[in-house]
Design an enzyme around this catalytic site. Structure first.
Site, PDB file in Angstrom:
ATOM      1  N   HIS A 199     -10.686  36.188  26.777  1.00 26.59           N
ATOM      2  CA  HIS A 199     -10.516  35.281  25.640  1.00 26.59           C
ATOM      3  C   HIS A 199     -10.449  36.165  24.382  1.00 26.59           C
ATOM      4  O   HIS A 199     -11.340  36.996  24.167  1.00 26.59           O
ATOM      5  CB  HIS A 199     -11.706  34.341  25.514  1.00 26.59           C
ATOM      6  CG  HIS A 199     -11.725  33.218  26.516  1.00 26.59           C
ATOM      7  ND1 HIS A 199     -11.649  33.422  27.854  1.00 26.59           N
ATOM      8  CD2 HIS A 199     -11.811  31.864  26.335  1.00 26.59           C
ATOM      9  CE1 HIS A 199     -11.687  32.233  28.477  1.00 26.59           C
ATOM     10  NE2 HIS A 199     -11.786  31.274  27.577  1.00 26.59           N
TER      11      HIS A 199
ATOM     12  N   ASP B 196      -8.440  24.356  29.775  1.00 27.46           N
ATOM     13  CA  ASP B 196      -9.680  25.021  29.335  1.00 27.46           C
ATOM     14  C   ASP B 196     -10.918  24.356  29.961  1.00 27.46           C
ATOM     15  O   ASP B 196     -11.363  24.797  31.009  1.00 27.46           O
ATOM     16  CB  ASP B 196      -9.757  25.055  27.806  1.00 27.46           C
ATOM     17  CG  ASP B 196     -10.631  26.178  27.261  1.00 27.46           C
ATOM     18  OD1 ASP B 196     -11.158  26.969  28.061  1.00 27.46           O
ATOM     19  OD2 ASP B 196     -10.775  26.276  26.025  1.00 27.46           O
ATOM     20  N   ASP B 197     -11.435  23.324  29.312  1.00 26.78           N
ATOM     21  CA  ASP B 197     -12.618  22.598  29.802  1.00 26.78           C
ATOM     22  C   ASP B 197     -12.309  21.107  29.753  1.00 26.78           C
ATOM     23  O   ASP B 197     -12.784  20.387  28.868  1.00 26.78           O
ATOM     24  CB  ASP B 197     -13.831  22.924  28.906  1.00 26.78           C
ATOM     25  CG  ASP B 197     -14.134  24.402  28.897  1.00 26.78           C
ATOM     26  OD1 ASP B 197     -14.692  24.922  29.872  1.00 26.78           O
ATOM     27  OD2 ASP B 197     -13.771  25.068  27.891  1.00 26.78           O
TER      28      ASP B 197
ATOM     29  N   HIS C 128      -5.821  28.762  32.836  1.00 30.14           N
ATOM     30  CA  HIS C 128      -7.002  28.841  31.965  1.00 30.14           C
ATOM     31  C   HIS C 128      -7.827  27.567  32.158  1.00 30.14           C
ATOM     32  O   HIS C 128      -7.621  26.567  31.481  1.00 30.14           O
ATOM     33  CB  HIS C 128      -6.553  29.003  30.497  1.00 30.14           C
ATOM     34  CG  HIS C 128      -7.669  29.261  29.534  1.00 30.14           C
ATOM     35  ND1 HIS C 128      -7.496  29.994  28.368  1.00 30.14           N
ATOM     36  CD2 HIS C 128      -8.967  28.893  29.529  1.00 30.14           C
ATOM     37  CE1 HIS C 128      -8.632  30.051  27.708  1.00 30.14           C
ATOM     38  NE2 HIS C 128      -9.545  29.378  28.388  1.00 30.14           N
TER      39      HIS C 128
ATOM     40  N   HIS D 254     -11.935  26.632  33.110  1.00 33.40           N
ATOM     41  CA  HIS D 254     -13.317  26.989  33.457  1.00 33.40           C
ATOM     42  C   HIS D 254     -13.817  25.909  34.400  1.00 33.40           C
ATOM     43  O   HIS D 254     -13.905  24.744  34.003  1.00 33.40           O
ATOM     44  CB  HIS D 254     -14.196  27.046  32.210  1.00 33.40           C
ATOM     45  CG  HIS D 254     -13.711  28.024  31.182  1.00 33.40           C
ATOM     46  ND1 HIS D 254     -14.215  29.297  31.071  1.00 33.40           N
ATOM     47  CD2 HIS D 254     -12.749  27.922  30.228  1.00 33.40           C
ATOM     48  CE1 HIS D 254     -13.597  29.936  30.094  1.00 33.40           C
ATOM     49  NE2 HIS D 254     -12.695  29.126  29.564  1.00 33.40           N
TER      50      HIS D 254
ATOM     51  N   GLU E  32      -9.313  33.273  19.783  1.00 31.75           N
ATOM     52  CA  GLU E  32      -9.567  31.818  19.758  1.00 31.75           C
ATOM     53  C   GLU E  32     -10.206  31.522  18.397  1.00 31.75           C
ATOM     54  O   GLU E  32      -9.636  30.827  17.579  1.00 31.75           O
ATOM     55  CB  GLU E  32     -10.486  31.429  20.927  1.00 31.75           C
ATOM     56  CG  GLU E  32     -10.794  29.932  20.998  1.00 31.75           C
ATOM     57  CD  GLU E  32     -11.801  29.588  22.111  1.00 31.75           C
ATOM     58  OE1 GLU E  32     -12.508  30.498  22.593  1.00 31.75           O
ATOM     59  OE2 GLU E  32     -11.880  28.389  22.476  1.00 31.75           O
TER      60      GLU E  32
END
Ligand code: ADE
Ligand code: ZN
Length: 335
Positions: free
Chosen positions: A197, A278-279, A17, A19, A200
């Protein structure tokens, strides 16, 4: 380095996961802005980092889409990917399944081909130089209409051999998975794997829809599934993997404190949780920072950490022989 972080450091893992646009570090953002003659609304790298205070997902998304403006050329996407792979390699990541958001770029006039060619050349270099394997997952932006997702899938047609699956990201609240049931069915018919997703910020009902209407193979986040006992039983019965992102959850206020993070409970319930970043450029750390922070907050054992690492490979879209090879490497590491 503590014993625990040293153990995490050397533990072979996959990241499921991530991005790629969320791995754009402020330093690279400034370098690309200069290279492309783009003005940034920030005076310095420090000012960018200082702006990274979010009270929810939308707060973050506004700044994340603005940051992506500096990505213009094939070389930019290549450099972005390679910068991520260098970080991942330093964290003993052996395999990464990478989300990209074509609509964020197409809507700025950047060609689909520019984006994917740049990413693919970064992936190729990472395999050759760092030994990291990777796959691409094309995410549809859920705040945009179904028709736009269909247009994006059509643009991907010449590249389907290079794309492992489709996902669903962006603003969750008000954009239920059912909105994308038809485009997910079309993607499945093309042989693509499906992730989304869900849970969340959105309610358990959205996770049900991701399962029943989208027929996903893996759940991204899934935190709020724990509010519904039947839903947990269903996810366990289906053997679905959850890609959990602890530092993201804290930064976006999905959890108030990492001590309240549901990861340990997920494992206790028999859910196949994994740890991901994630980010990472926006949330304060790559995958090992996520492992370390959540392990300390929840007093995770080495057995828990090994389970999380094993889940990252068994939950990947790698073929069985490669999964087995990675599991054997974990086994050799842990003795
Ligand atoms: N896009 C990038 N990061 C995201 C996240 N955590 N949730 C939804 N969309 C995203
Ligand atoms: Zn995400």
């Amino acid at each position: 380095m503590t014993d625990l972080s040293a153990f995490i450091q050397g533990l072979p893992k996959a990241e499921l996961h991530l991005h790629i646009e969320g791995s754009l570090e402020p330093e690279l953002m400034f370098a690309l802005a200069a290279r492309n003659g783009i003005a940034l609304p920030f005076a310095s790298v420090e000012a960018v980092r200082a702006a990274y205070n979010f009270s929810n997902l939308q707060d973050f998304l506004d700044i994340y889409y603005a940051g992506a403006n500096v990505l213009q050329t094939r070389q930019d996407f290549h450099d972005l990917a390679m910068a991520y792979f260098q970080r991942a390699h330093a964290d003993t990541v052996r395999h990464a399944e990478i989300f990209f958001d074509p609509q964020t770029h197409i809507d700025r006039g950047i060609g689909f081909d520019v984006v994917i060619q740049g990413l693919l050349s970064g992936m190729k270099q990472a395999k050759a130089e760092l030994g990291i394997t990777s796959k691409l997952i094309l995410c549809f932006l859920r705040h945009l209409p179904e028709s736009a997702a269909f247009e994006t899938l059509a643009m991907a047609e010449p590249w389907l051999d290079e794309i492992a699956g489709v996902g669903l990201d962006s603003s969750e609240q008000g954009h239920p998975p059912s909105k994308f049931a038809r485009v997910f069915a079309a993607a499945a018919a093309k042989g693509l794997r499906l992730v989304a997703h869900a849970g969340e910020e959105g309610p358990p009902a959205y996770v049900w829809e991701a399962l029943d209407d989208l027929h996903i193979h893996r759940i991204d986040h899934g935190n709020r599934a724990l509010e519904d006992e039947r839903l947990v039983q269903r996810i366990v019965a289906d053997g679905l993997t959850l890609t959990v992102c602890p530092l993201s959850n804290r930064k976006l206020c999905v959890v108030g404190d990492l001590k309240d993070h549901p990861l340990k409970r997920m494992l206790e319930l028999g859910l196949k949780a994994t740890v991901n970043s994630d980010d990472p450029a926006y949330f304060g750390g790559y995958v090992n920072a996520n492992f370390t922070a959540v392990a300390e907050a929840l007093s995770l054992s080495r057995t828990d950490l090994v389970t999380l690492a094993r889940n990252s490979f068994t939950g990947s879209f790698l073929p069985a022989d490669q999964v087995a090879k990675h599991l054997a490497e974990i086994e050799a590491y842990t003795g």
